[in-house]
Scaffold this active site. Structure first.
Site, short mmCIF file in Angstrom:
data_model
loop_
_atom_site.label_atom_id
_atom_site.label_comp_id
_atom_site.label_asym_id
_atom_site.label_seq_id
_atom_site.Cartn_x
_atom_site.Cartn_y
_atom_site.Cartn_z
N ASP A 1 37.17 66.56 -50.16
CA ASP A 1 38.19 67.52 -49.69
C ASP A 1 39.02 68.07 -50.84
O ASP A 1 39.22 69.28 -50.97
CB ASP A 1 39.14 66.83 -48.70
N THR A 2 39.51 67.16 -51.67
CA THR A 2 40.38 67.57 -52.77
C THR A 2 39.63 68.47 -53.75
O THR A 2 40.16 69.50 -54.18
CB THR A 2 40.90 66.33 -53.52
#
Length: 625
Positions: free
Chosen positions: A200-201
């Site tokens: 996600d990051t």
């Protein structure tokens, strides 16, 4: 807000609605999965306006998750299953999103920690083309988060590190609630290296560094105590991922080529000219206000001169911007344009023409008005009205939020808002949205500080009452029972005084009092409360089922607090008006008001309705005298 001139044109071919595909990654979730899919499918079927698909991405589960997923796919239309032989949430999302043909791809955790009402706000900016990615945000204003202290500290520290060392502009990297435009996501996942929790990051950082737009949606989040995530192990992996991405950023090897429509995005051709005209009109309006104030001061008190100058220049500014900035030369909507934002001027007129009645907004919603705007309006009204006449009611937003399709503001935000506004009125420096703010006008150019007005909290439940005890000076009730310990308790009252011999079934009574019955129904429906007190409740609810989910709040609150709309009219009967105590004889009202006073109510906020407002006010004033 940009306005454009209305022109005649051939009707355009309607565009098909975008398809939204929602991926639910799972690993050994055979118990949680059925409830998740049932809730999600029910929400999408009943309240989501876009076509949808659900993909269960089985992440190499070792229990019966795959069999359960296949059974759910058989039971629910639009549910599909994808099986992977290796673990990793990032791997699951890469596989599912990479194979998707939907217009918009999204994912959410199987525990549904995020309130599903945030899904439409998440998808809307992607469907409109405004943004390329959208994420749920737990730290943002308007969110409500319930989770353990350990997870809260780790999450906030992690996001702080991202901002400090990688210059991340987003507030929440790991919220399991994200979506993106399919063509953008396909391009990004080719360059994302991580297959686990850092996926996600890395995706967000890659999009941001490539100039893509990321929209954030405040979410209500309840942490799953049965989560199988190893928080410490995941945190260590995330730090390693940050170091790797940092090295790529420093080397200049971190980024992707943006989609063509993003790279070619420009301001609309008319925007530069609009900005110049807007600025020029604003400058001229300021000069005109100064001249009118000085000239008016020769014959009027300073406050009256300022009010006249403000009214004239406000009307002139609105008309000039409407015509020259936005090119609107038609008559449609011109009076509405002038009326918007006129609350303070209206209350100011009331203050000038009365001497005893209480004045103030009831209730004000934090998300709809900046604290500085609210403080300035309150200070002006308090100076116009004189001491002891202004009270400010603040609430979390039944009417003011549900009518916009949003849930009420969390009570913690209400408390913060009231504290900031009170500080501004005392002449203090406060902090709002990360910036220091203070009322800067010198004496003589506005209401002098300190401005001391009581704040009432529109609440009846335990959270609202706690806020009232902490920052408010009293309560503003709309049906709740008074609570001991408050010096000022205002009761919002609806209804009409019957004439001698008048039947409750009369059309005048329906117009003057009937609107309060649907308010109670709307409140119960929006809050998911039992409808046992409403005859024909299921038929009443069914009257709104033909309205698309994304527009149902508009239909439900049509004519809210003003009149009875067409859908509600068959269910608002004289019996219900009587049961709610909305149409009483003069003696009946006197007894009702005496009972309210006995219960602890100190003031009545009467809201008249119907075609003859002066008649309603005079009749109620007579029985309340």
């Amino acid at each position: 807000m940009r306005e454009t001139a209305t022109t005649q044109a051939e009707p355009a071919e309607p565009r098909p609605l975008p398809v939204v595909e929602i991926v639910v990654p799972v690993y050994n979730e055979q118990r949680a999965l059925p409830e998740c899919i049932d809730r999600l499918h029910g929400y999408l079927t009943g309240r989501f306006p876009f076509p949808f698909r659900i993909v269960i991405a089985d992440n190499a589960s070792t229990d019966g998750t795959l069999a359960v997923a296949c059974a759910l796919a058989e039971a629910y239309r639009g549910v599909h299953v994808m099986h992977l032989d290796r673990k990793g949430r990032g791997l699951a999302l890469k596989a599912a999103w990479g194979a998707s043909t939907a217009d918009i791809v999204a994912y959410m955790d199987v525990d549904l920690s995020t309130d599903l009402d945030a899904l439409l706000p998440l998808v809307a900016p992607l469907a409109s083309g405004h943004s390329e990615l959208a994420i749920g945000s737990r730290p943002g204003l308007g969110s409500a988060v319930t989770r353990g202290r350990k997870r809260e500290i780790i999450s906030r520290c992690y996001n702080l590190l991202l901002r400090l060392f990688l210059r991340a502009g987003f507030s929440d990297a790991q919220c399991g609630f994200k979506a993106g435009r399919r063509e953008v996501v396909h391009r990004l996942i080719e360059y994302v290296e991580d297959d686990k929790w850092f996926f996600d990051t890395e995706l967000l950082l890659l999009a941001e560094k490539s100039g893509m737009r990321i929209h954030e949606v405040p979410v209500d989040w309840i942490d799953d105590p049965d989560s199988r995530v190893d928080v410490v192990r995941t945190a260590i992996d995330d730090l390693k991922g940050m170091a790797r991405v940092g090295r790529r950023i420093v080397s200049g090897a971190f980024g992707v080529r943006m989609p063509e429509y993003v790279r070619q995005a420009r301001l609309p051709r008319e925007m530069p000219g609009q900005l110049l005209r807007f600025a020029a009109i604003g400058t001229l309006s300021t000069l005109a206000h100064l001249v009118l104030y000085v000239l008016g001061g020769l014959v009027l008190p300073a406050l009256a001169a300022n009010a006249v100058a403000l009214a004239v220049t406000a009307v002139g500014n609105t008309a000039a911007n409407r015509r020259f900035t936005f090119g609107r030369r038609d008559r449609e909507g011109r009076f509405r344009s002038q009326a918007e934002g006129g609350l303070v001027l209206t209350l100011g007129r009331c203050a000038e023409r009365t001497s005893t009645i209480g004045l103030g907004p009831g209730v004000m919603i934090p998300s709809l008005r900046h604290p500085m705007t609210a403080a300035s309006a309150i200070a002006t009204l308090a100076e116009l009205a004189g001491p002891g006449r202004v009270s400010v009611a603040v609430g979390s937003g039944f009417t003011g939020r549900f009518t916009l399709g949003r849930k009420p503001v969390p009570w913690a935000d209400v408390a913060a808002y009231v504290s900031v506004v009170r500080g501004l009125l005392r002449g203090e420096t406060a902090e709002w949205e990360g910036a220091r703010i203070r009322m800067l006008h010198p004496d003589g150019f506005g209401a002098p500080r300190l401005v001391d007005v009581p704040f009432l909290i529109g609440a009846a439940g335990p959270k609202g009452l706690a806020v009232a005890e902490g920052v408010g000076g009293g309560l503003f009730l709309a049906g709740g029972r008074p609570v001991a310990g408050f010096d000022q308790v205002v009761n919002l009252t609806f209804g009409t005084v019957l004439d001698d011999g008048e039947d409750v079934a009369a059309e005048r009574v329906m117009a003057a009092a009937g609107h309060a019955v649907p308010v109670a129904f709307h409140f119960a429906v929006e809050h998911g409360l039992p409808l046992d007190g409403f005859p024909g409740a299921e038929r009443w609810r069914a009257a709104y089922e033909d309205v698309p989910a994304g527009e149902r709040h508009l239909a439900l609150h049509d004519l809210h607090l003003a009149a009875v709309n067409e859908r509600d009219r068959p269910f608002v009967t004289p019996e219900l008006i009587t049961a709610f105590g909305l149409a009483l004889s003069p003696q009946g009202w006197r007894e009702r008001l005496a009972a309210l006073e006995e219960s602890g109510i100190t003031e009545i906020a009467y809201q008249p309705a119907g075609p003859d407002i002066p008649r309603e006010l005079e009749a109620f004033a007579a029985v309340a005298a």
